[in-house]
Design an enzyme around this catalytic site. Sequence first.
Site, PDB file in Angstrom:
ATOM      1  N   GLU A 148       0.916  -1.150   0.165  1.00 56.70           N
ATOM      2  CA  GLU A 148      -0.190   0.040  -0.046  1.00 56.70           C
ATOM      3  C   GLU A 148       0.937   1.233   0.042  1.00 56.70           C
ATOM      4  OE1 GLU A 148      -3.810   1.861   2.850  1.00 56.70           O
ATOM      5  OE2 GLU A 148      -2.569   0.014   3.333  1.00 56.70           O
ATOM      6  N   GLU A 249     -12.801   1.552   4.110  1.00 55.30           N
ATOM      7  CA  GLU A 249     -11.618   1.806   5.152  1.00 55.30           C
ATOM      8  C   GLU A 249     -11.921   3.165   5.617  1.00 55.30           C
ATOM      9  OE1 GLU A 249      -7.157   0.467   6.303  1.00 55.30           O
ATOM     10  OE2 GLU A 249      -7.675   1.805   4.718  1.00 55.30           O
TER      11      GLU A 249
END
Length: 256
Positions: A148, A249
């Site tokens: 990420e 998220e």
Amino acid sequence: MRWAANLSMLYSRLPVEQRAAAAARDGYSYVETWWPFAQSAPATEEIDHFCSTLRHAGVRLAALNLDAGDPSSGERGLLTDPNHEIRVRTNLESAVEILADTKCSILNALYGNRIDGQDPGYQDRLALRRLVGIADRVAELGVTVVVETLNAIDSPRFPLTDIGDTAALVTEAIAQSGHGNIGLLLDTYHLQTMGVDPVIAIGEYGPLIRHVQFADSPGRGRPGTGHIDFYCVTQALEAIGYSGFIGLEYDPSPQG
């Protein structure tokens, strides 16, 4: 699009064992989670209990984070830290137990901060070696490891704040891996915070994207609370034929 509720963000106020059931009551069939234990290598009984909460709730685990340390104190992963060889290895074996039980197919390996007093080049080589080793270990389970890009405001010591750098790392890891089961995690909030249009990033790095997370920017709130055009983002994902999950998220609080 298959939506996955992030248990660690959307249900952070609940004990871990109650989160899956709460997501199911809210209508979710899929969930994702940060590392859900206080220890890197919890007892098998703890792992079994966690997995049973998913089964009893009737939800599927779409993505799991490896141990990333304590996010509240600024920790962002373990791969770059030379002091955590055993911790990385034992955490991976605990994660394998969860992946095998739940048939989860995405494992998020957070890269880690720069470590003071250590050569950055050495840290990057170490992280690459560990990333390849993790991917090779979980390949037999049909699991893809994702990396990420974060943003430099929330994570000032994190080196992967440019998606181009993350893509280069992933490409090198694929070349060194025996299986090629490594890809990008594209997070709209982190990209937009760094001034990168997620739509453009999807078009440029689409072949490497294996998991996506939605939160708006600024504020990391629910989509629609900031400046990201999520209709265009979903259209861009459809245009590249993305068939994975989209993790939600975001901060669910009104001010989030």
